[in-house]
Design a protein around this motif. Structure first.
Motif, short mmCIF file in Angstrom:
data_model
loop_
_atom_site.label_atom_id
_atom_site.label_comp_id
_atom_site.label_asym_id
_atom_site.label_seq_id
_atom_site.Cartn_x
_atom_site.Cartn_y
_atom_site.Cartn_z
N ASN A 109 0.82 -1.22 0.00
CA ASN A 109 0.00 0.00 0.00
C ASN A 109 0.85 1.28 0.00
O ASN A 109 0.31 2.38 -0.01
N GLY A 110 2.17 1.11 0.03
CA GLY A 110 3.07 2.26 -0.11
C GLY A 110 3.24 3.12 1.12
O GLY A 110 3.92 4.14 1.07
N THR A 111 2.66 2.73 2.26
CA THR A 111 2.71 3.61 3.44
C THR A 111 4.04 3.53 4.18
O THR A 111 4.44 4.48 4.85
N ARG A 112 4.71 2.39 4.10
CA ARG A 112 5.96 2.22 4.84
C ARG A 112 6.98 1.50 3.96
O ARG A 112 6.60 0.79 3.02
N TYR A 113 8.25 1.68 4.33
CA TYR A 113 9.28 0.86 3.69
C TYR A 113 10.24 0.33 4.75
O TYR A 113 10.41 0.92 5.81
N VAL A 117 15.64 -8.63 1.74
CA VAL A 117 14.36 -8.29 2.38
C VAL A 117 13.26 -8.50 1.36
O VAL A 117 13.42 -8.16 0.20
N ILE A 118 12.14 -9.08 1.80
CA ILE A 118 10.98 -9.18 0.92
C ILE A 118 9.72 -8.99 1.75
O ILE A 118 9.68 -9.36 2.92
N VAL A 119 8.72 -8.37 1.13
CA VAL A 119 7.43 -8.13 1.80
C VAL A 119 6.40 -9.03 1.13
O VAL A 119 6.35 -9.11 -0.11
N SER A 120 5.57 -9.69 1.92
CA SER A 120 4.52 -10.54 1.32
C SER A 120 3.52 -9.65 0.58
O SER A 120 3.35 -8.48 0.91
N LYS A 121 2.87 -10.23 -0.41
CA LYS A 121 2.00 -9.43 -1.26
C LYS A 121 0.77 -8.93 -0.52
O LYS A 121 0.14 -7.96 -0.92
N ASN A 122 0.41 -9.60 0.60
CA ASN A 122 -0.69 -9.08 1.41
C ASN A 122 -0.20 -8.05 2.44
O ASN A 122 -1.00 -7.51 3.21
N GLY A 123 1.09 -7.81 2.44
CA GLY A 123 1.64 -6.78 3.33
C GLY A 123 1.75 -7.18 4.79
O GLY A 123 2.10 -6.35 5.63
N GLN A 124 1.47 -8.43 5.11
CA GLN A 124 1.44 -8.82 6.53
C GLN A 124 2.80 -9.24 7.09
O GLN A 124 3.01 -9.20 8.29
N ARG A 125 3.70 -9.68 6.22
CA ARG A 125 4.97 -10.20 6.70
C ARG A 125 6.14 -9.61 5.92
O ARG A 125 6.03 -9.36 4.72
N ILE A 131 9.04 -10.91 10.23
CA ILE A 131 8.52 -9.74 10.94
C ILE A 131 7.02 -9.63 10.65
O ILE A 131 6.59 -9.72 9.50
N ASP A 132 6.25 -9.45 11.70
CA ASP A 132 4.82 -9.16 11.57
C ASP A 132 4.68 -7.66 11.39
O ASP A 132 5.07 -6.88 12.27
N THR A 133 4.13 -7.22 10.28
CA THR A 133 4.09 -5.77 10.00
C THR A 133 3.04 -5.03 10.83
O THR A 133 3.05 -3.81 10.87
N LEU A 178 1.04 -16.81 -3.75
CA LEU A 178 0.08 -16.76 -2.66
C LEU A 178 0.77 -16.71 -1.29
O LEU A 178 0.14 -16.94 -0.26
N ASN A 179 2.06 -16.42 -1.32
CA ASN A 179 2.85 -16.27 -0.08
C ASN A 179 2.94 -17.57 0.72
O ASN A 179 3.17 -17.54 1.92
#
Lengths: 293, 303
Positions: free
Chosen positions: B178-182, B215-223, B237-239, B262-263
């Motif tokens: 969602n672009g809010t954090r990096y 570093v990689i972010v899951s596509k649902n943004g949760q991890r 990491i739990d986001t 699908l992560n």
């Protein structure tokens, strides 16, 4: 025969070779194939051999200077070898990503130990006493290792450092600060900084004249070499060289300066009197390390 | 695209792995995890990225200072891109702009390429020791990490640096979808730093393992998954809390990491022991370890 001639040896990372330059004629007199991707080169303590750390093959190549041929390839040293130093009958090789130093017995050519140092080692330099090794890192600090315990005994907070060389007297050492575009002179007795001198962008390798009066610094992002008067501690000249100047050596006799240009596949020859480039020598692809006799 | 049946993608997936010391790119079929092809690329391929349309794989080759472009339909080399400076280190795409961005370690510039022709359009001088890059999800900015100059933010309209955030030894950067954090890993200090993308303020520093690289972010943004190269582990990491919920032991010198669409699985290249660890992201444990070529480094999985 070759040990009587003044020669410079260049590790060509991407050409997987070592270029041998006659420093009288400034011509490449031999190209020695080595194992894949040699990034650093250094002499054995008696200067009868050369060692290359081969970043793309986890190996070390051993070259006899009598024959200018590879006499041994030591495999499975560690991932991403990134520098090389020889003390007594041992060879020390840091691994950039595993953060270890591998210890090789220079007689048996076996890896006899690997010990952990730090994140991101780039250069390893033996102290003139032969009692310690200094390891610089791009990640954080400078690490001092005691031989033969092979343990880190001191950590010098410094920020990212690339090169580290001792002055001929052994009283001080000089490092290149990769992030702040300067060099720092340290007292070797206290391991504390005593002077900082701004140079060009992203300094990598450096060398000191045998008189101890001048330092030459390769500014990788400025296509230049900074010449520093170590008495006044000032830059007295900035000499344009090739693209991504990387390693520097000063020949012991004639005090000629040789600089590898990593992205130009050349070596710039600088006359130490006139402080100007007197020749540019084509070498192999990706020249990085350089030493001279 | 895989369909969200909740259990498995219905279409074949492939992982592309750059074997740095073999100068090759391996194609693995998922879920058999067999190597179906090995493609010769440039020297020392240190990263592998799939274009957003899925048609091409790009490797940066730090030994030959080139990019190799591979067609995913034929799994053959279709182009070699030169003129990208000394030691290209990563690739990021801005598909709506038709641009590719490549940071180079020693030149210290970001090279801007046309994503259709792969021609180099511009060189943007940035700083010392560039290693990582990410384009913000809205494609307005390009973030560049470095070992010498902190995090540089480029305005994608002007291709000029608009801000530099001090950060010692930052290796990789990845955005939440969602672009809010990096999230940026601090290679030297064994931390992951979380930034607010709106004002670039530091939100939190999260201790992870030693020498974090990937570093990689899951596509649902949760991890967020981080490879700890000297810790031989992956931090999860739990986001929602920005805390580490698990540290998973993997192989020697874990480097690259990629997720299945699908992560469900994370694939980790172990640069030091020539393997890939496959992690089940439900249990956060390694379910399989497979051999690779020499010094596997970059990895990307089709979607």
């Amino acid at each position: 025969m070759d040990r009587k001639r003044s020669l410079a040896y260049v590790s060509n990372q991407n050409g997987s070779s070592v270029s041998v330059i006659d420093t009288v004629t400034n011509k490449v007199v031999k190209t020695i194939p080595v194992n894949k991707n040699p990034n650093a080169i250094n002499f054995s303590p008696d200067k009868s051999r050369l060692y290359t750390s081969n970043v793309g093959s986890r190996s070390v190549s051993v070259i006899s200077r009598k024959t200018n041929t590879v006499i041994q390839t030591i495999q499975n040293v560690l991932p991403e070898p990134f520098g090389i130093a020889a003390v007594s009958n041992k060879v020390y090789v840091p691994g950039q990503y595993s953060g270890e130093v591998a210890v090789i017995n220079a007689r048996s050519f076996h890896v006899i130990e690997r010990f952990q140092v730090a994140n991101g080692p780039v250069t390893i330099t033996a102290a003139p006493s032969g009692q310690q090794l200094y390891v610089t890192t791009l990640a954080q600090d400078i690490f001092i290792i005691n031989i033969p315990q092979n343990k880190v005994v001191q950590t010098l907070p410094s920020g990212p450092i690339w090169g580290l060389v001792f002055t001929p007297s052994g009283k001080s050492f000089i490092v290149t600060n990769f992030d702040t575009n300067q060099i720092t002179i340290y007292s070797a007795s206290t391991n504390k900084p005593i002077a900082q001198i701004p140079v060009g962008l992203a300094p990598l390798g450096l060398a000191i004249s045998s008189s101890g009066l001048r330092a030459y610094v390769a500014n990788s992002r400025s296509r230049s070499v900074s010449v520093i008067d170590l008495v006044s501690k000032r830059v007295i000249k900035t000499i344009p060289v090739g693209t991504i100047p990387y390693g520097v050596t000063v020949t012991p006799n004639k005090q000629t300066v040789y600089v590898t240009n990593y992205d130009s596949n050349t070596v710039s020859v600088i006359d130490a009197q006139s402080l100007s480039v007197i020749k540019t020598i084509p070498v192999g692809a990706g020249p990085r390390g350089i030493v001279s006799s | 695209m895989g369909t969200a049946t909740g259990t498995q993608a219905t279409q074949s997936l492939f992982a592309y792995v750059s074997n740095q010391n073999d100068d090759s790119l391996s194609v693995l079929a998922i879920p058999s995890n067999r190597t179906i092809k090995t493609i010769r690329v440039g020297q020392l391929p240190n990263s592998a990225v799939i274009s957003p349309d899925g048609a091409r794989v790009y490797t940066t080759n730090r030994g030959s200072n080139t990019l190799s472009v591979i067609s995913t339909s034929t799994n053959t080399l279709i182009q070699t891109v030169r003129g990208v400076g000394s030691e290209p280190f990563a690739t990021a795409f801005a598909p709506n702009r038709g641009r590719i961005y490549v940071p180079t370690l020693y030149t210290g510039s970001v090279f801007v390429l046309d994503s259709v022709t792969n021609n180099v359009l511009q060189e943007i001088p940035i700083g010392n020791g560039l290693v990582g890059i990410a384009v913000s999800p809205d494609e307005s900015k390009v973030y560049v990490t470095s070992l010498g100059t902190g995090i540089s933010i480029i305005d994608a309209n002007t291709n000029k640096v608009i801000e530099t955030i001090p950060a010692t030894g930052s290796w990789s950067v990845r955005f939440l979808p969602n672009g809010t954090r990096y999230y940026v890993n601090n290679y030297g200090t064994n931390l992951v730093s979380v930034y607010n993308a709106g004002n670039n303020a530091l939100i939190k520093r999260i201790p992870v393992g030693a020498a974090p690289l990937g570093v990689i972010v899951s596509k649902n943004g949760q991890r967020v998954y981080v490879t700890n190269s000297r810790g031989s582990s992956v931090s999860v990491i739990d986001t929602s809390t920005n805390g580490v919920i698990k540290t998973i032991p993997v192989g020697f010198v874990p480097f690259g990491i990629a997720l299945t669409p699908l992560n469900r699985r994370a694939y980790v290249t172990n640069f030091g022991d020539n393997t890939i660890s496959i992690i089940d992201t439900t249990t956060n444990s390694v379910i399989e370890t497979i051999p690779t070529g020499n010094n596997p480094r970059g990895i990307a999985i089709t979607s």
